[in-house]
Design a protein around this motif. Structure first.
Motif, PDB file in Angstrom:
ATOM      1  N   LYS A   1       5.021  72.316  11.403  1.00 50.32           N
ATOM      2  CA  LYS A   1       5.590  71.488  12.480  1.00 50.32           C
ATOM      3  C   LYS A   1       4.519  70.636  13.187  1.00 50.32           C
ATOM      4  O   LYS A   1       4.834  69.833  14.059  1.00 50.32           O
ATOM      5  CB  LYS A   1       6.288  72.388  13.514  1.00 50.32           C
ATOM      6  N   SER A   2       3.267  70.788  12.764  1.00 46.82           N
ATOM      7  CA  SER A   2       2.186  69.955  13.309  1.00 46.82           C
ATOM      8  C   SER A   2       2.100  68.602  12.602  1.00 46.82           C
ATOM      9  O   SER A   2       1.324  67.731  13.001  1.00 46.82           O
ATOM     10  CB  SER A   2       0.843  70.674  13.181  1.00 46.82           C
ATOM     11  N   GLU A   3       2.903  68.445  11.550  1.00 47.34           N
ATOM     12  CA  GLU A   3       2.911  67.181  10.806  1.00 47.34           C
ATOM     13  C   GLU A   3       4.234  66.462  11.030  1.00 47.34           C
ATOM     14  O   GLU A   3       5.305  67.046  10.831  1.00 47.34           O
ATOM     15  CB  GLU A   3       2.678  67.431   9.318  1.00 47.34           C
ATOM     16  N   VAL A   4       4.129  65.202  11.451  1.00 41.44           N
ATOM     17  CA  VAL A   4       5.333  64.423  11.736  1.00 41.44           C
ATOM     18  C   VAL A   4       5.242  63.045  11.091  1.00 41.44           C
ATOM     19  O   VAL A   4       4.144  62.531  10.828  1.00 41.44           O
ATOM     20  CB  VAL A   4       5.553  64.252  13.258  1.00 41.44           C
ATOM     21  N   GLY A   5       6.414  62.477  10.850  1.00 36.89           N
ATOM     22  CA  GLY A   5       6.501  61.097  10.418  1.00 36.89           C
ATOM     23  C   GLY A   5       6.949  60.252  11.592  1.00 36.89           C
ATOM     24  O   GLY A   5       7.925  60.598  12.267  1.00 36.89           O
ATOM     25  N   LEU A   6       6.233  59.186  11.863  1.00 36.42           N
ATOM     26  CA  LEU A   6       6.537  58.324  13.008  1.00 36.42           C
ATOM     27  C   LEU A   6       6.620  56.878  12.547  1.00 36.42           C
ATOM     28  O   LEU A   6       5.659  56.346  11.983  1.00 36.42           O
ATOM     29  CB  LEU A   6       5.446  58.461  14.078  1.00 36.42           C
ATOM     30  N   LYS A   7       7.782  56.254  12.752  1.00 37.94           N
ATOM     31  CA  LYS A   7       7.926  54.823  12.446  1.00 37.94           C
ATOM     32  C   LYS A   7       7.953  54.065  13.763  1.00 37.94           C
ATOM     33  O   LYS A   7       8.769  54.374  14.651  1.00 37.94           O
ATOM     34  CB  LYS A   7       9.199  54.539  11.646  1.00 37.94           C
ATOM     35  N   ILE A   8       7.058  53.106  13.874  1.00 35.92           N
ATOM     36  CA  ILE A   8       6.950  52.352  15.116  1.00 35.92           C
ATOM     37  C   ILE A   8       6.704  50.880  14.802  1.00 35.92           C
ATOM     38  O   ILE A   8       6.004  50.541  13.842  1.00 35.92           O
ATOM     39  CB  ILE A   8       5.819  52.933  16.009  1.00 35.92           C
ATOM     40  N   LYS A   9       7.300  50.014  15.605  1.00 37.06           N
ATOM     41  CA  LYS A   9       7.175  48.564  15.406  1.00 37.06           C
ATOM     42  C   LYS A   9       6.060  48.063  16.314  1.00 37.06           C
ATOM     43  O   LYS A   9       6.308  47.516  17.376  1.00 37.06           O
ATOM     44  CB  LYS A   9       8.507  47.895  15.763  1.00 37.06           C
ATOM     45  N   HIS A  10       4.845  48.310  15.865  1.00 38.67           N
ATOM     46  CA  HIS A  10       3.704  47.975  16.710  1.00 38.67           C
ATOM     47  C   HIS A  10       2.515  47.693  15.808  1.00 38.67           C
ATOM     48  O   HIS A  10       2.314  48.382  14.817  1.00 38.67           O
ATOM     49  CB  HIS A  10       3.401  49.156  17.650  1.00 38.67           C
ATOM     50  N   THR A  11       1.708  46.670  16.159  1.00 38.24           N
ATOM     51  CA  THR A  11       0.577  46.314  15.299  1.00 38.24           C
ATOM     52  C   THR A  11      -0.722  46.976  15.751  1.00 38.24           C
ATOM     53  O   THR A  11      -1.727  46.892  15.059  1.00 38.24           O
ATOM     54  CB  THR A  11       0.375  44.786  15.271  1.00 38.24           C
ATOM     55  N   GLY A  12      -0.713  47.627  16.916  1.00 38.97           N
ATOM     56  CA  GLY A  12      -1.918  48.279  17.412  1.00 38.97           C
ATOM     57  C   GLY A  12      -2.087  49.673  16.841  1.00 38.97           C
ATOM     58  O   GLY A  12      -1.249  50.175  16.091  1.00 38.97           O
ATOM     59  N   ASN A  13      -3.177  50.330  17.211  1.00 39.06           N
ATOM     60  CA  ASN A  13      -3.477  51.661  16.711  1.00 39.06           C
ATOM     61  C   ASN A  13      -3.503  52.692  17.831  1.00 39.06           C
ATOM     62  O   ASN A  13      -3.113  53.840  17.644  1.00 39.06           O
ATOM     63  CB  ASN A  13      -4.839  51.645  15.993  1.00 39.06           C
TER      64      ASN A  13
END
Length: 280
Positions: free
Chosen positions: A219-231
């Motif tokens: 559960k420490s690993e997640v997938g995150l989709k985000i509409k952002h060009t920064g880091n």
């Protein structure tokens, strides 16, 4: 000054012909020595001296050089914010040249996709040690720059281009990127829901496209989709909730995936992939 004696000599006499080399032969009639060639050294163009403005405009595909001269004389062209109507004016590739208000580029539009490894800074500055520009140095002669950011120790997909219109469009709209993120501890379900619903961090509203636990992983690993060009937004999200980010890997960038692109390698985008971007 020639003497009267030298001036009166005719071709074929014992006097040397001006501008000719005396040739020697052996007893068999074979020439001795080598003829000297008269070479004219041509001055090579130095890119640092710049190129003529009309050629710069013509290379961008807008018009011919002759037509460019007309546009220059009528004040339709600016260089670094100033109108230039001087014939023969020279510009450099890094100058901001605009035709009728639109920035132009004398190079072909280029798009390079890199699967970034760890240890490379996302910058085109030489002052940052090893950078992603070192990895794509042989990809093209065009002046590409990284679009979007990945931290020095982050990995995954990174796009490079010299297309200013593309950069402006997607800086404003954002490009959906899917990240595989590893945290220092399991992400609580309540925190996952909070991120999914949107929240405020550092006075800014944070919205994500999707977030979920990675299948068949802790559960420490997640997938995150985000509409952002920064880091930095990723660390802002998780560190604000009490987690340290251990690993970040960008696995998709818009329509692009890492399929058949090993870590540290690059490839140009296909026409089909560019068409996908036009639909985003």
């Amino acid at each position: 000054m020639l003497s009267r004696e030298n001036a009166s000599r005719k071709p074929g006499t014992s006097g040397e012909r001006v501008g000719k080399q005396r040739l020697k032969f052996d007893k068999n009639g074979k020439e001795i020595g080598r003829r000297e060639r008269l070479t004219i050294e041509k001055k090579q163009a130095n890119p640092e001296d710049g190129i003529r403005l009309n050629k710069y405009i013509a290379n961008s595909g807008i018009c011919s050089r002759r037509e460019a001269d007309t546009y220059i004389s009528t004040g339709l062209v600016t260089v670094n914010g100033k109108i230039v109507n001087e014939m023969g004016y020279k510009v450099k590739l890094e100058d901001d040249v605009r035709f009728d208000g639109r920035r132009i580029n004398p190079e072909p539009l280029t798009y390079i996709l890199l699967n970034k490894p760890k240890g490379f800074a996302t910058t085109d500055s030489n002052a940052k040690g090893m950078t992603v520009m070192d990895l794509v140095a042989n990809a093209t002669t065009a002046r590409i720059k990284p679009f979007g950011r990945l931290g020095r120790n982050a990995t995954g997909l990174l796009l490079f281009t010299n297309d200013d219109a593309f950069v402006q469009k997607f800086t404003k709209k954002g490009i959906p990127r899917l990240f595989h993120i590893e945290l220092d501890k399991n992400l609580k379900a309540e925190h996952l829901k909070k991120i999914k619903d949107g929240f405020t961090a550092d006075g800014k509203e944070i919205f994500v496209e999707e977030i979920s636990y990675v299948d068949n992983a802790p559960k420490s690993e997640v997938g995150l989709k985000i509409k952002h060009t920064g880091n930095s937004i990723i660390r802002t999200i998780f560190e604000g909730l009490g987690y340290d980010v251990v690993r970040v890997d960008c696995v998709t960038l818009g329509p692009l995936t890492k399929k058949d692109l090993p870590r540290g390698r690059w490839r140009p985008l296909t026409e089909k992939e560019l068409n996908f971007f036009s639909m985003i």
